[in-house]
Enzyme design. Sequence first.
Site, PDB file in Angstrom:
ATOM      1  N   TYR A   1    -137.255 -65.377 -26.533  1.00  0.00           N
ATOM      2  CA  TYR A   1    -136.896 -66.078 -27.704  1.00  0.00           C
ATOM      3  C   TYR A   1    -138.598 -65.217 -28.422  1.00  0.00           C
ATOM      4  O   TYR A   1    -138.270 -64.426 -29.569  1.00  0.00           O
ATOM      5  CB  TYR A   1    -137.078 -67.390 -27.648  1.00  0.00           C
ATOM      6  CG  TYR A   1    -137.783 -67.881 -29.096  1.00  0.00           C
ATOM      7  CD1 TYR A   1    -136.654 -68.120 -29.766  1.00  0.00           C
ATOM      8  CD2 TYR A   1    -138.719 -68.872 -29.847  1.00  0.00           C
ATOM      9  CE1 TYR A   1    -136.336 -69.131 -30.948  1.00  0.00           C
ATOM     10  CE2 TYR A   1    -138.821 -69.075 -30.585  1.00  0.00           C
ATOM     11  CZ  TYR A   1    -137.463 -69.110 -31.585  1.00  0.00           C
ATOM     12  OH  TYR A   1    -137.594 -70.036 -32.483  1.00  0.00           O
TER      13      TYR A   1
ATOM     14  N   LYS B   1    -138.668 -63.463 -31.789  1.00  0.00           N
ATOM     15  CA  LYS B   1    -139.296 -63.294 -32.768  1.00  0.00           C
ATOM     16  C   LYS B   1    -140.824 -62.329 -33.698  1.00  0.00           C
ATOM     17  O   LYS B   1    -140.608 -62.311 -34.719  1.00  0.00           O
ATOM     18  CB  LYS B   1    -139.417 -64.764 -32.751  1.00  0.00           C
ATOM     19  CG  LYS B   1    -138.400 -66.037 -32.771  1.00  0.00           C
ATOM     20  CD  LYS B   1    -137.595 -65.447 -34.103  1.00  0.00           C
ATOM     21  CE  LYS B   1    -136.583 -66.507 -34.189  1.00  0.00           C
ATOM     22  NZ  LYS B   1    -135.516 -66.407 -35.115  1.00  0.00           N
TER      23      LYS B   1
HETATM   24  N1  LIG Z   1    -135.744 -75.251 -34.964  1.00  0.00           N
HETATM   25  C1  LIG Z   1    -136.906 -75.082 -34.683  1.00  0.00           C
HETATM   26  O1  LIG Z   1    -137.776 -75.823 -33.927  1.00  0.00           O
HETATM   27  C2  LIG Z   1    -137.206 -74.058 -34.676  1.00  0.00           C
HETATM   28  C3  LIG Z   1    -138.891 -73.429 -34.738  1.00  0.00           C
HETATM   29  C4  LIG Z   1    -139.105 -72.431 -34.931  1.00  0.00           C
HETATM   30  C5  LIG Z   1    -138.153 -71.528 -35.605  1.00  0.00           C
HETATM   31  N2  LIG Z   1    -136.590 -72.035 -36.156  1.00  0.00           N
HETATM   32  C6  LIG Z   1    -135.938 -71.102 -36.112  1.00  0.00           C
HETATM   33  O2  LIG Z   1    -135.073 -71.406 -37.439  1.00  0.00           O
HETATM   34  C7  LIG Z   1    -134.030 -70.744 -37.052  1.00  0.00           C
HETATM   35  C8  LIG Z   1    -132.621 -71.799 -37.308  1.00  0.00           C
HETATM   36  O3  LIG Z   1    -132.906 -72.695 -36.391  1.00  0.00           O
HETATM   37  P1  LIG Z   1    -132.619 -74.033 -36.019  1.00  0.00           P
HETATM   38  O4  LIG Z   1    -133.112 -74.943 -34.764  1.00  0.00           O
HETATM   39  O5  LIG Z   1    -131.878 -74.357 -37.372  1.00  0.00           O
HETATM   40  O6  LIG Z   1    -131.098 -73.202 -35.067  1.00  0.00           O
HETATM   41  P2  LIG Z   1    -129.354 -74.061 -34.236  1.00  0.00           P
HETATM   42  O7  LIG Z   1    -129.747 -73.483 -33.090  1.00  0.00           O
HETATM   43  O8  LIG Z   1    -129.466 -75.313 -34.692  1.00  0.00           O
HETATM   44  O9  LIG Z   1    -128.656 -72.636 -35.443  1.00  0.00           O
HETATM   45  C9  LIG Z   1    -128.443 -71.600 -35.402  1.00  0.00           C
HETATM   46  C10 LIG Z   1    -127.423 -71.484 -35.701  1.00  0.00           C
HETATM   47  O10 LIG Z   1    -126.847 -69.997 -35.628  1.00  0.00           O
HETATM   48  C11 LIG Z   1    -125.684 -69.663 -35.254  1.00  0.00           C
HETATM   49  N3  LIG Z   1    -125.354 -68.404 -34.832  1.00  0.00           N
HETATM   50  C12 LIG Z   1    -125.595 -68.202 -33.389  1.00  0.00           C
HETATM   51  N4  LIG Z   1    -124.690 -66.282 -33.482  1.00  0.00           N
HETATM   52  C13 LIG Z   1    -125.227 -66.633 -34.326  1.00  0.00           C
HETATM   53  C14 LIG Z   1    -123.805 -65.105 -34.294  1.00  0.00           C
HETATM   54  N5  LIG Z   1    -123.770 -64.161 -33.575  1.00  0.00           N
HETATM   55  N6  LIG Z   1    -123.491 -65.082 -36.231  1.00  0.00           N
HETATM   56  C15 LIG Z   1    -123.365 -66.028 -36.178  1.00  0.00           C
HETATM   57  N7  LIG Z   1    -124.320 -66.930 -36.149  1.00  0.00           N
HETATM   58  C16 LIG Z   1    -124.479 -67.431 -35.385  1.00  0.00           C
HETATM   59  C17 LIG Z   1    -125.203 -70.797 -34.476  1.00  0.00           C
HETATM   60  O11 LIG Z   1    -123.916 -71.645 -34.753  1.00  0.00           O
HETATM   61  C18 LIG Z   1    -125.776 -72.136 -35.221  1.00  0.00           C
HETATM   62  O12 LIG Z   1    -125.080 -72.806 -36.072  1.00  0.00           O
HETATM   63  C19 LIG Z   1    -133.684 -69.721 -35.632  1.00  0.00           C
HETATM   64  O13 LIG Z   1    -133.742 -68.968 -36.769  1.00  0.00           O
HETATM   65  C20 LIG Z   1    -134.880 -69.935 -35.220  1.00  0.00           C
HETATM   66  O14 LIG Z   1    -135.257 -69.524 -34.242  1.00  0.00           O
HETATM   67  C21 LIG Z   1    -135.838 -72.886 -35.355  1.00  0.00           C
END
Ligand SMILES: NC(=O)c1ccc[n+]([C@@H]2O[C@H](COP(=O)([O-])OP(=O)(O)OC[C@H]3O[C@@H](n4cnc5c(N)ncnc54)[C@H](O)[C@@H]3O)[C@@H](O)[C@H]2O)c1
Length: 263
Positions: A174, A178
Amino acid sequence: MSSMEKLFDLEGKVVIITGALGLLGTELCQAFAEHGSHVVVIDLDPSNCERRAADLSGKGTRTLGLAVDITRKDDVERMVQIVTDRFGRIDVIINNAQHKPEGFFAPFEDFSLEDWERVIAVNLTAVFICCQAVGRQMLKQGSGNIINVASTYGVVAPDHRIYIGTSLGCPAVYSASKGGVIMLTKYLAAYWGGRGIRVNAVTPHGIYNSHEKHFVDNFSSRSPLGRMCNRKEVVGAFLYLASDASSYVTGHNLIVDGGWTTW
Ligand SMILES: NC(=O)c1ccc[n+]([C@@H]2O[C@H](COP(=O)([O-])OP(=O)(O)OC[C@H]3O[C@@H](n4cnc5c(N)ncnc54)[C@H](O)[C@@H]3O)[C@@H](O)[C@H]2O)c1
């Protein structure tokens, strides 16, 4: 509309959001639709993409829901064609999707090569694929705005102590993916800067999603703001970067972390 309101105006902008059905994607779709943008909902499940897009449409907002596996170059190129046929242009893409396989929380020593490759494919390689395909269209337009979603763990290493006694963790893949997204962002900002395309990243951190109490306590005691992030608190960074209010901002990583990376 005042000149200040115009700065933040997102009405009529065509905005593609990947990972649109996830935790953050759902908030982003809602926020851009509320600001009058035309939202393209991209995720893996066709009927849910279509349903979400239908729910968002109204008040002049035109939406489109498409199932696209963003790791597949041909499918992403088809997406660009469909969106430009429908809307005539692409103003913004938010590369937000991420992949969390079952073995995501395995210790480094046991982490499978297959999971490593699949996470890199979605979190990093697919960002390259989407930037390339959408970037070509933006070059034709002479303008465009790319926002990549990074993470604090692409900036600093996780403090592994906050995961002790919980079912959670943060794997090396991860952080590696990133960190790659942040450098790809800077590279493209420099590469396309003279051609009307801005490229920035947003780094969210610790968005609360009914996590176990022990983890929330560990996290909060380590956070300068003393708490996790409310999912609505990240959205403003995207609205700002997508709007003309940030017209002189490119290559930036806008960190929304409650101060996590300050110490
Ligand atoms: N949630 C957090 O606390 C957090 C913190 C830091 C960074 N982020 C980043 O924010 C972003 C969103 O995070 P989140 O928690 O909403 O993620 P999440 O896991 O809730 O959602 C990710 C979505 O991506 C979709 N996905 C996966 N593979 C795919 C593909 N091949 N093609 C199209 N869609 C695909 C999944 O179906 C899912 O709906 C991510 O990039 C994550 O790394 C999140």
